[in-house]
Design a protein around this motif. Structure first.
Motif: not given
Length: 271
Positions: A188-194, A196-204
């Motif tokens: 997940r750290r790469a998403f926190e640093r970039t 280029l993309f919006g926030p991560l949405h999650r479903s279970l």
């Protein structure tokens, strides 16, 4: 990036940037165990991801680290045009057999062999934690069209039972402390640093995979760290797992074993 002939090399497994050594060796050796032992993904999780990524008959989709096509098979039914990237030759061959309408290419998430802005959606199933995220995300951004979406999905063994915790301990002894894992959240750290993309949405979602004793052992042997060990180490793992199967009250003497899973789904949009 210019498109290249991803099949060059005659299917030989050649270590290169973007392929973790244990994954490459293990998945090359354990492809049949992977096909027999790994669970599919629950319908509600798949439907949710397809909806969020807007995947349908008019879509062009790229799957990264597609393996033997376990998730690819579920996307074929959408009618989308699918390209699957898989660096391990044995897995790519199994994928081509399972999904003959899909274009299967050699490549990695860090060096994607398709043109800029050529796909509507990118998917990685059971794979992103193996990627170098800081290199993969710019490549994914490059190949996505404007407002395209990235989806990630993992089947994660439910470890609330005593036997599942014991099984994880067996895997951890083989893998070592530095092995890439989904559960350590380092991916997940790469998403926190970039940016280029919006926030991560999650479903279970939750489901159970019914297996025989042989299927349970296939699941064990499908783990890359187990498949890539020496024959002696692999024999020790199987001895430990057989002891678990014979001694645990939830497993001993069962003709069918239910392996519970949680399925984690994530998606984000290209900026």
């Amino acid at each position: 990036m210019a498109e290249r002939d991803a099949r060059a090399g005659g299917g030989e497994l050649i270590p290169r940037a973007g392929i973790h050594e244990a994954a490459a060796r293990g998945y090359e050796a354990g492809v049949e165990h992977y096909r027999r032992g790994r669970p599919t993904y629950p319908d509600d999780a798949v439907s949710y991801l397809m909806q969020q990524l807007h995947i349908g008959p008019a879509s062009t989709v790229l799957e990264l680290g597609a393996g033997t096509g376990r998730f690819t098979e579920l996307m074929v039914h959408t009618g989308a045009t699918i390209t699957a990237i898989e660096p391990v030759a044995a897995m790519r061959e199994a994928l081509e057999s399972a999904c003959p309408t899909v274009t299967a290419l050699d490549g990695t998430a860090e060096e994607i062999p398709i043109p800029d802005g050529s796909v509507d959606a990118v998917v990685a199933a059971q794979a992103f934690h193996w990627f170098d995220g800081d290199r993969a995300l710019p490549e994914i951004h490059r190949v996505l069209r404007s407002a395209g979406r990235l989806g990630l999905i993992w089947n994660v063994r439910d470890e609330t039972s005593d036997w599942s915790e014991r099984l994880t301990a067996i895997f951890d002894r083989v893998a070592g402390a530095d092995a890439p894992r989904y559960r350590d959240r380092a991916w997940r750290r790469a998403f926190e640093r970039t940016e280029l993309f919006g926030p991560l949405h999650r479903s279970l979602a939750w489901h159970a995979h019914a297996v025989t004793r042989e299927g349970f052992l296939d699941r064990v042997l499908s783990v890359s760290y187990v498949a890539s060990t020496s024959p002696e180490q692999r024999a020790q793992v199987l001895e430990d797992v057989n002891r678990l199967l014979d001694s645990d009250p939830e497993l001993a003497g069962r003709d069918e074993i239910l392996m519970p899973y949680r399925t984690d789904v994530f998606w984000c949009e290209r900026r």
